[in-house]
Design a protein around this motif. Structure first.
Motif, PDB file in Angstrom:
ATOM      1  N   HIS A  96       7.041  -2.678  -0.234  1.00  0.00           N
ATOM      2  CA  HIS A  96       7.245  -1.547   0.679  1.00  0.00           C
ATOM      3  C   HIS A  96       8.725  -1.160   0.753  1.00  0.00           C
ATOM      4  O   HIS A  96       9.062   0.033   0.828  1.00  0.00           O
ATOM      5  CB  HIS A  96       6.774  -1.910   2.091  1.00  0.00           C
ATOM      6  CG  HIS A  96       5.353  -1.533   2.374  1.00  0.00           C
ATOM      7  ND1 HIS A  96       4.873  -0.248   2.222  1.00  0.00           N
ATOM      8  CD2 HIS A  96       4.311  -2.269   2.844  1.00  0.00           C
ATOM      9  CE1 HIS A  96       3.595  -0.213   2.566  1.00  0.00           C
ATOM     10  NE2 HIS A  96       3.228  -1.422   2.940  1.00  0.00           N
ATOM     11  N   LEU A  97       9.588  -2.148   0.737  1.00  0.00           N
ATOM     12  CA  LEU A  97      11.021  -1.887   0.903  1.00  0.00           C
ATOM     13  C   LEU A  97      11.636  -1.271  -0.348  1.00  0.00           C
ATOM     14  O   LEU A  97      12.766  -0.787  -0.307  1.00  0.00           O
ATOM     15  CB  LEU A  97      11.746  -3.179   1.285  1.00  0.00           C
ATOM     16  CG  LEU A  97      11.223  -3.828   2.581  1.00  0.00           C
ATOM     17  CD1 LEU A  97      11.944  -5.141   2.849  1.00  0.00           C
ATOM     18  CD2 LEU A  97      11.361  -2.880   3.771  1.00  0.00           C
ATOM     19  N   ALA A  98      10.880  -1.272  -1.438  1.00  0.00           N
ATOM     20  CA  ALA A  98      11.308  -0.602  -2.680  1.00  0.00           C
ATOM     21  C   ALA A  98      10.631   0.749  -2.837  1.00  0.00           C
ATOM     22  O   ALA A  98      10.734   1.382  -3.896  1.00  0.00           O
ATOM     23  CB  ALA A  98      11.019  -1.486  -3.881  1.00  0.00           C
ATOM     24  N   GLY A  99       9.910   1.199  -1.805  1.00  0.00           N
ATOM     25  CA  GLY A  99       9.221   2.485  -1.876  1.00  0.00           C
ATOM     26  C   GLY A  99       7.884   2.414  -2.596  1.00  0.00           C
ATOM     27  O   GLY A  99       7.347   3.442  -3.010  1.00  0.00           O
ATOM     28  N   CYS A 100       7.343   1.206  -2.738  1.00  0.00           N
ATOM     29  CA  CYS A 100       6.089   0.995  -3.470  1.00  0.00           C
ATOM     30  C   CYS A 100       4.975   0.634  -2.500  1.00  0.00           C
ATOM     31  O   CYS A 100       5.111  -0.306  -1.705  1.00  0.00           O
ATOM     32  CB  CYS A 100       6.285  -0.114  -4.499  1.00  0.00           C
ATOM     33  SG  CYS A 100       4.792  -0.551  -5.421  1.00  0.00           S
ATOM     34  N   VAL A 101       3.861   1.349  -2.577  1.00  0.00           N
ATOM     35  CA  VAL A 101       2.672   1.057  -1.785  1.00  0.00           C
ATOM     36  C   VAL A 101       1.640   0.444  -2.726  1.00  0.00           C
ATOM     37  O   VAL A 101       1.611   0.758  -3.924  1.00  0.00           O
ATOM     38  CB  VAL A 101       2.126   2.343  -1.127  1.00  0.00           C
ATOM     39  CG1 VAL A 101       0.882   2.058  -0.295  1.00  0.00           C
ATOM     40  CG2 VAL A 101       3.217   2.979  -0.259  1.00  0.00           C
ATOM     41  N   TYR A 102       0.782  -0.431  -2.194  1.00  0.00           N
ATOM     42  CA  TYR A 102      -0.107  -1.194  -3.075  1.00  0.00           C
ATOM     43  C   TYR A 102      -0.939  -0.326  -4.014  1.00  0.00           C
ATOM     44  O   TYR A 102      -1.267  -0.741  -5.127  1.00  0.00           O
ATOM     45  CB  TYR A 102      -1.026  -2.120  -2.260  1.00  0.00           C
ATOM     46  CG  TYR A 102      -2.304  -1.472  -1.773  1.00  0.00           C
ATOM     47  CD1 TYR A 102      -3.451  -1.419  -2.569  1.00  0.00           C
ATOM     48  CD2 TYR A 102      -2.369  -0.888  -0.503  1.00  0.00           C
ATOM     49  CE1 TYR A 102      -4.623  -0.823  -2.124  1.00  0.00           C
ATOM     50  CE2 TYR A 102      -3.534  -0.296  -0.047  1.00  0.00           C
ATOM     51  CZ  TYR A 102      -4.659  -0.270  -0.858  1.00  0.00           C
ATOM     52  OH  TYR A 102      -5.811   0.330  -0.412  1.00  0.00           O
ATOM     53  N   ILE A 103      -1.277   0.896  -3.589  1.00  0.00           N
ATOM     54  CA  ILE A 103      -2.105   1.760  -4.429  1.00  0.00           C
ATOM     55  C   ILE A 103      -1.398   2.082  -5.747  1.00  0.00           C
ATOM     56  O   ILE A 103      -2.042   2.370  -6.761  1.00  0.00           O
ATOM     57  CB  ILE A 103      -2.484   3.060  -3.679  1.00  0.00           C
ATOM     58  CG1 ILE A 103      -3.550   3.851  -4.443  1.00  0.00           C
ATOM     59  CG2 ILE A 103      -1.269   3.904  -3.394  1.00  0.00           C
ATOM     60  CD1 ILE A 103      -4.838   3.125  -4.653  1.00  0.00           C
ATOM     61  N   ASP A 104      -0.066   1.972  -5.775  1.00  0.00           N
ATOM     62  CA  ASP A 104       0.685   2.198  -7.014  1.00  0.00           C
ATOM     63  C   ASP A 104       0.358   1.137  -8.068  1.00  0.00           C
ATOM     64  O   ASP A 104       0.521   1.383  -9.267  1.00  0.00           O
ATOM     65  CB  ASP A 104       2.189   2.171  -6.741  1.00  0.00           C
ATOM     66  CG  ASP A 104       2.630   3.234  -5.747  1.00  0.00           C
ATOM     67  OD1 ASP A 104       1.910   4.235  -5.597  1.00  0.00           O
ATOM     68  OD2 ASP A 104       3.677   3.045  -5.103  1.00  0.00           O
ATOM     69  N   LYS A 105      -0.070  -0.035  -7.621  1.00  0.00           N
ATOM     70  CA  LYS A 105      -0.354  -1.144  -8.532  1.00  0.00           C
ATOM     71  C   LYS A 105      -1.842  -1.450  -8.629  1.00  0.00           C
ATOM     72  O   LYS A 105      -2.243  -2.330  -9.391  1.00  0.00           O
ATOM     73  CB  LYS A 105       0.387  -2.407  -8.059  1.00  0.00           C
ATOM     74  CG  LYS A 105       1.901  -2.280  -8.097  1.00  0.00           C
ATOM     75  CD  LYS A 105       2.566  -3.584  -7.698  1.00  0.00           C
ATOM     76  CE  LYS A 105       4.082  -3.520  -7.903  1.00  0.00           C
ATOM     77  NZ  LYS A 105       4.737  -4.806  -7.571  1.00  0.00           N
ATOM     78  N   ALA A 106      -2.654  -0.758  -7.863  1.00  0.00           N
ATOM     79  CA  ALA A 106      -4.078  -1.071  -7.786  1.00  0.00           C
ATOM     80  C   ALA A 106      -4.861  -0.519  -8.970  1.00  0.00           C
ATOM     81  O   ALA A 106      -4.441   0.433  -9.634  1.00  0.00           O
ATOM     82  CB  ALA A 106      -4.662  -0.515  -6.490  1.00  0.00           C
ATOM     83  N   GLU A 107      -6.016  -1.133  -9.227  1.00  0.00           N
ATOM     84  CA  GLU A 107      -7.021  -0.553 -10.106  1.00  0.00           C
ATOM     85  C   GLU A 107      -7.621   0.620  -9.329  1.00  0.00           C
ATOM     86  O   GLU A 107      -8.378   0.412  -8.373  1.00  0.00           O
ATOM     87  CB  GLU A 107      -8.110  -1.585 -10.417  1.00  0.00           C
ATOM     88  CG  GLU A 107      -7.633  -2.766 -11.217  1.00  0.00           C
ATOM     89  CD  GLU A 107      -7.699  -2.490 -12.713  1.00  0.00           C
ATOM     90  OE1 GLU A 107      -8.030  -1.347 -13.094  1.00  0.00           O
ATOM     91  OE2 GLU A 107      -7.415  -3.412 -13.486  1.00  0.00           O
ATOM     92  N   THR A 108      -7.273   1.835  -9.691  1.00  0.00           N
ATOM     93  CA  THR A 108      -7.645   2.969  -8.839  1.00  0.00           C
ATOM     94  C   THR A 108      -9.155   3.138  -8.707  1.00  0.00           C
ATOM     95  O   THR A 108      -9.641   3.600  -7.660  1.00  0.00           O
ATOM     96  CB  THR A 108      -7.010   4.268  -9.356  1.00  0.00           C
ATOM     97  OG1 THR A 108      -7.335   4.459 -10.734  1.00  0.00           O
ATOM     98  CG2 THR A 108      -5.496   4.222  -9.192  1.00  0.00           C
ATOM     99  N   ARG A 109      -9.909   2.759  -9.726  1.00  0.00           N
ATOM    100  CA  ARG A 109     -11.375   2.867  -9.635  1.00  0.00           C
ATOM    101  C   ARG A 109     -11.960   1.829  -8.677  1.00  0.00           C
ATOM    102  O   ARG A 109     -13.130   1.917  -8.291  1.00  0.00           O
ATOM    103  CB  ARG A 109     -12.027   2.741 -11.006  1.00  0.00           C
ATOM    104  CG  ARG A 109     -11.831   3.961 -11.903  1.00  0.00           C
ATOM    105  CD  ARG A 109     -12.568   3.770 -13.226  1.00  0.00           C
ATOM    106  NE  ARG A 109     -14.012   3.747 -13.048  1.00  0.00           N
ATOM    107  CZ  ARG A 109     -14.816   4.781 -13.290  1.00  0.00           C
ATOM    108  NH1 ARG A 109     -14.294   5.937 -13.703  1.00  0.00           N
ATOM    109  NH2 ARG A 109     -16.118   4.673 -13.136  1.00  0.00           N
TER     110      ARG A 109
END
Length: 213
Positions: free
Chosen positions: A175-188
């Motif tokens: 979060h402190l780097a501007g990254c939310v988990y959805i950025d790394k998630a398997e979107t499907r």
């Protein structure tokens, strides 16, 4: 707003404004779309008085409990400072705790944290975010990480985290780097809270089969 251009006085004023919204020490959690979630948090260099920092951590902790959640970064309440609080004391079944390697995590405060993966082992599980309310997605993360951070006294600390604790650490420091988990998630893999009952215990393998990721 470009948070990188804020002066210490402006940051302190912003914190005061957020804390003025507190009801029983709880403030609103910002959601995706708020710019604080997408900019790198500012390094904490003493922009706040000790009294204001103490008040901020008190509010962050209370807001995390009220959500309820197991971690909260300052950016999640609209404050662009590299601060986070973590705690996981929630009870799980023995089976669920074993599968997730989920051990209780006592309350800890991070100032200017970073993490590095220890080894190549990864684990994939569903996780959610208080700033993306109502959804869960599968994220592969390092099983073990080393976190480096400071405490309020400025002491530099290094600590290893494993299993679910490591997942919480990675999620909040991201979060402190501007990254939310959805950025790394398997979107499907993304599921809404209304559909979560289809996957008891957030069964990743069942979800893989039914959702095709």
């Amino acid at each position: 707003m470009d948070y990188q251009q804020l002066t210490a006085e402006q940051i302190a004023a912003l914190v005061e404004n957020v804390l003025d919204q507190a009801v029983d020490d709880v403030v609103p959690i910002v959601q995706l779309g708020h710019p604080a979630l997408r900019q790198r948090a500012l390094t904490y260099t003493g922009q706040l008085s000790p009294e204001l920092l103490d008040r901020l951590f008190t509010v962050m902790r209370a807001t995390m409990y009220a959500a309820p959640g197991v971690g909260l970064a300052a950016v999640q309440i609209g404050i662009p400072l590299a601060l986070a609080v973590l705690e996981d004391q929630y009870e799980l079944t023995e089976e669920a705790a074993t599968v997730r390697e989920r051990e209780p995590l006592e309350y800890v405060e991070f100032i200017n944290p970073r993490y590095t993966a220890q080894g190549s082992a990864q684990a994939a599980f569903y996780e959610g975010c208080l700033s993306f309310a109502g959804f869960q997605g599968v994220v592969s993360r390092a099983v073990t990480v080393k976190a480096a951070y400071q405490n309020r006294e400025g002491e530099k600390i290094q600590r290893d985290f494993r299993g679910w604790q490591a997942r919480i650490v990675q999620h909040e420091i991201d979060h402190l780097a501007g990254c939310v988990y959805i950025d790394k998630a398997e979107t499907r893999s993304l599921i809404s809270q209304q559909e979560a009952e289809r996957y008891p215990g957030f069964d990743v393998e069942q979800a893989r089969t039914l959702l095709g990721f």
